[in-house]
Design an enzyme around this catalytic site. Structure first.
Site, PDB file in Angstrom:
ATOM      1  N   GLU A   1       0.737  -1.327  -0.084  1.00  0.00           N
ATOM      2  CA  GLU A   1       0.084   0.051   0.105  1.00  0.00           C
ATOM      3  C   GLU A   1       0.811   1.257  -0.008  1.00  0.00           C
ATOM      4  O   GLU A   1       0.730   2.307  -0.718  1.00  0.00           O
ATOM      5  CB  GLU A   1      -0.925  -0.076   1.410  1.00  0.00           C
TER       6      GLU A   1
ATOM      7  N   ASP B   1      -2.006  -4.204   3.705  1.00  0.00           N
ATOM      8  CA  ASP B   1      -2.086  -4.372   5.360  1.00  0.00           C
ATOM      9  C   ASP B   1      -2.969  -5.575   5.770  1.00  0.00           C
ATOM     10  O   ASP B   1      -3.929  -5.863   4.805  1.00  0.00           O
ATOM     11  CB  ASP B   1      -2.732  -2.896   5.734  1.00  0.00           C
TER      12      ASP B   1
ATOM     13  N   TYR C   1       1.745  -4.587  13.463  1.00  0.00           N
ATOM     14  CA  TYR C   1       0.715  -3.801  12.715  1.00  0.00           C
ATOM     15  C   TYR C   1      -0.159  -3.267  13.962  1.00  0.00           C
ATOM     16  O   TYR C   1      -0.518  -3.745  15.015  1.00  0.00           O
ATOM     17  CB  TYR C   1      -0.184  -4.791  12.087  1.00  0.00           C
TER      18      TYR C   1
END
Length: 833
Positions: free
Chosen positions: A17, A90, A306
């Protein structure tokens, strides 16, 4: 998901991304792989219409986002050369949806795989490439359902608000519920009744002369409540001559367990409490730490896992890393077994908790490579994670109960024996031991002093960003990836403002919108309804529910309320804003709250027969108090810099400001601030001296001077405002002025202060009774447009080049291209060329 194809001979392509991830992952993979970025979402529902086919299973219509067309084309070209494609967006629903859109669009020659990693480290990336999978359609459907739900609510409710209140407002499935929480908290505060009370403290001493303090707990066996000074004084006289005796004394060992590792909401809350970070700032910095930071010889390293997660689970690898570090640095605080934490009821548990990828990268060791805010947030994550795998903190606790007449006092003490996890994760501020001397049952104590002080109960506090996130999470509203967007939208729409404590207070607009939505959509705006819907979206992600079925169930309730609200809200608006008091001072009728460009005001309900208006404010109980606009404004102690008259505080579209009382003869205004005593202090504008140059103006030939704008210095004509010529410039080694030539056509779209003179076209201005002619101009971004040569007296302009074609309706000599037609600006009609 497209069918897998045999792998071709080209280099594999990894698509992520963020461009920042590209740099980190490229360093790990070297020349074996090509790495590219989609720069976020590439396809979405177009903005111009609803683009959801309700009649055919809520089928969405997607289009490539306009400014992503070049990126999609680049990815398609790269995909054609690639031997295989690895989609590595993600590891959440949004990332899964981006991968799905990419797989649908790029259609390369090789097979398409989906890979995920919870941390951007060499080992995690290599492991993901060795075990590729497929796109999880359940996650895609869950994200698709959320997007369609948000579009249905936003695009079908917002127009009702436009008709009822004003254009530009918005409603949202989660946003409106969050606003409701803020408004209801404010109403609760306004309804709060403050109660006086008098806490009672006694200074005592043991027979050995060791002092300590005790607080009043009970009177006559019931909780002690002293409501006024008379009651406090009566008790003071009553107990001061009584004997003070220890009724009981207990000692025990207290274990304080460490908190779980961070999830998104708790990280935002702690970053606010400990670091003073806003929620948005926290997530921006966390994203930087996740995507990777340059660490000198170590290269670019992802420092945390994350950061959008609601799970407190820690991977086996993470547990091993933590225990290894603790064993090496604090062996006596290493527990026998790894500590696990109970999963929250509504948690998706898709990713592990937020933790450092490598605990050996201690914050102080890499501090020189981090920005200050990166260091502070990483330090917080690092300490919280290691603390959760350390032994508990041990304290000696002591409690004493002391009798004196009909009163019972209590005293408590605490001594920290073993800091345990507090070694790496200390409390905010300095924790001090509260010593309580050794006491025994039946001990007689000496009274040293008595103290009673007036206190008042406080209303519940307003929400701050972190506490609002906590409340949303507690009620099951929204998800980690949506919290920041919710809060930003509330502020951007002017539904809430920040008070002096940086807490959220609803504006009058926010109150009105909430009131209208609760009347029009009572079911959809229920907190429980929104939380239940979030649970259904989780069910879609787990494959337990169909996304179209969930939308169908929602729309049955929503469509009924939508039809009713479209009819009832415009009628209800005037009733909802009508005030029982005060009355209009001019005609005696009731007044109502109205929303204007500069904010809220009150106006007479008999308008236009009575045109009374006034500003207002709410008192501590939420009642409206009119402010007389005609009365003499209070003096601020500041004088106008132009004419010397007193300055006064006025309210404008963007908040309060200082204005000269001589307006309209003097139009001087200024910003201001308030000092510690609340006094107004004028914020003086720093005016830099004008620097003369020998550079001629490109438009009139006059000398140019150095001026100072919002974006820095530039050259402006000394004959301004008669001549508006400008130039960019640079300074040579001696500080001299070097003009910068105007940008060429190839730089269109970039700001350019230098513009050519207007070019006459020989065509008349279409405005009636104007008499001006049309000229070609260039705007500050280098783009052509066409305008009247009588500007600013006439402000006509158009963006497309005029076509000399007479209008068939009115005969005007030129028209402007308008899609596949030509539009006449003289009569307003459009027809075929």
């Amino acid at each position: 998901m497209p069918k897998k194809k045999p792998q071709s001979s080209g280099r594999p392509l990894v698509i992520v991304e963020s461009p920042a991830k590209v740099r980190t992952i490229k360093r790990y993979l070297g020349a074996r792989f090509d790495v590219a970025s989609s720069r976020g979402h590439i396809r979405d529902l177009p903005k111009r219409n609803l683009n959801v086919d309700i009649e055919h299973g809520f089928e969405p219509t997607y289009e490539v986002i306009p400014d992503k067309e070049k990126i999609v084309a680049q990815l398609k070209r790269a995909a054609k050369r690639a031997g295989a494609i690895y989609l590595a967006c993600d590891p959440d629903r949004g990332g899964e949806a981006i991968c799905w859109h990419l797989a649908t669009l790029i259609n390369g020659k090789g097979p398409i795989y989906r890979i995920t990693f919870n941390e951007i480290t060499r080992a995690a990336v290599e492991r993901a490439l060795k075990h590729p999978g497929e796109i999880n359609q359940n996650l895609v459907d869950a994200q698709q359902a959320r997007r369609v739900l948000d579009r249905l609510v936003g695009y079908q409710v917002s127009p009702i608000l436009w008709k009822t209140v004003r254009r530009g407002l918005s409603a949202g499935r989660v946003q409106s519920v969050a606003l409701r929480l803020v408004v209801e908290r404010e109403i609760e505060r306004e309804a709060f009744v403050t109660v006086e009370f008098w806490p009672f403290v006694a200074g005592l001493a043991t027979p050995a002369g060791k002092p300590f303090n005790a607080e009043l707990a009970k009177l006559d066996g019931k909780k002690a409540v002293l409501g006024d000074w008379d009651a406090a004084r009566e008790l003071l006289y009553e107990v001061r001559d009584e004997s003070w005796t220890v009724r009981s004394f207990e000692k025990r060992l207290h274990e304080r367990q460490p908190q779980p590792p961070y999830i998104t909401s708790t990280l935002q809350q702690d970053a606010s409490t400990r670091l003073g970070f806003e929620t948005k700032r926290t997530m921006v910095v966390a994203q930087q730490l996740y995507e990777g930071v340059e660490l000198g010889e170590l290269g670019r390293v992802g420092l945390i896992t994350y950061m959008r997660t609601d799970s407190v689970r820690i991977s086996a690898e993470g547990l091993e890393l933590a225990r290894s570090w603790i064993e090496a640095n604090h062996p006596k605080h290493l527990p026998e077994k790894p500590r696990t934490f109970e999963r929250k009821k509504r948690a998706q548990d898709a990713h592990e908790a937020i933790r450092p990828t490598d605990p050996t990268l201690e914050p102080e060791r890499i501090k020189s490579h981090l920005a200050p805010e990166q260091f502070r947030l990483y330090d917080l994550v690092w300490r919280r994670f290691l603390a959760c795998q350390m032994t508990p903190a041990l304290s000696d606790k002591a409690d004493a109960k002391i009798e004196v007449g009909r009163a019972l006092f209590t005293a408590r003490g605490s001594i920290l024996r073993d800091p345990g996890f507090l070694t790496v994760y200390p409390d905010v501020g300095e924790a001090k031991d509260v010593l309580l001397p050794e006491l025994g049952e039946g001990y007689d104590l000496e009274l040293l002093w008595l103290d009673a002080r007036q206190r008042f109960t406080q209303p519940p506090p307003r929400y701050k960003p972190a506490s609002l996130v906590k409340e949303l999470e507690k009620r099951g509203i929204g998800r980690p990836s949506t919290y920041v967007a919710i809060i930003s939208t509330l502020q951007q729409r002017d539904y809430v403002r920040r008070d002096e404590n940086r807490s959220f207070a609803p504006t009058e607009l926010g109150r009105l919108v909430t009131k209208l939505l609760l009347v029009g959509f009572p079911e959809v705006l229920k907190v429980e309804f929104t939380a239940e819907l979030e649970g259904k979206l989780d069910g879609i992600a787990r494959g337990e529910k169909g996304w179209r079925d969930v939308l169908e169930d929602f729309y049955k309730t929503f469509s009924v309320e939508l039809r009713r609200a479209a009819k009832s809200l415009p009628e209800y608006r005037d009733k909802s804003t009508l005030l029982a008091e005060p009355a209009c001072p001019e005609c005696g009728a009731k007044v109502n709250i109205r929303i204007g460009r500069a904010g809220a005001f009150v106006g007479c309900s008999k308008y236009p027969e009575c045109d009374f208006t006034a500003d207002f404010e709410r008192n501590g109980h939420g009642r409206v108090v009119l402010l007389d606009r005609k009365e003499e404004a209070p003096e601020t102690g500041e004088s106008c810099e132009k004419c010397g008259r007193p300055m006064t505080v006025k309210k404008g579209r963007y908040g309060p400001f200082l204005a000269c009382t001589g307006y309209p003869e003097c139009d001087f205004t200024s910003n201001f601030r308030r000092d510690e005593d609340g006094n107004v202090v004028l914020v003086k504008r720093e005016r830099k001296p004008t620097e003369k140059t020998d550079v001629p103006c490109p438009e009139c030939g006059g000398p140019m001077v150095v001026r100072h704008g919002r974006k820095g210095e530039f050259l402006g004509c000394s004959r301004y405002p008669e001549c508006r010529g400008t130039l960019n410039f640079a300074r040579d080694a001696d500080g001299g002025i070097v003009p910068v030539a105007p940008e060429k056509d190839g730089n269109k779209g970039k700001k350019n202060n230098s513009r050519p003179a207007p070019e006459p076209l020989g065509l008349p201005c279409p405005k009636k009774d104007c008499g001006g002619g049309l000229v070609k101009r260039v705007n500050s971004y280098g783009n052509d447009f066409y305008a009247c040569d009588r500007y600013p007296a006439c402000r006509f302009s158009c963006n497309r080049e005029p076509v000399q074609s007479s209008c068939p309706s009115c005969g005007f000599p030129w028209r402007e291209p308008f899609y596949k037609k030509l539009r006449c600006h003289h009569c307003g009609k459009a027809s075929a060329p």
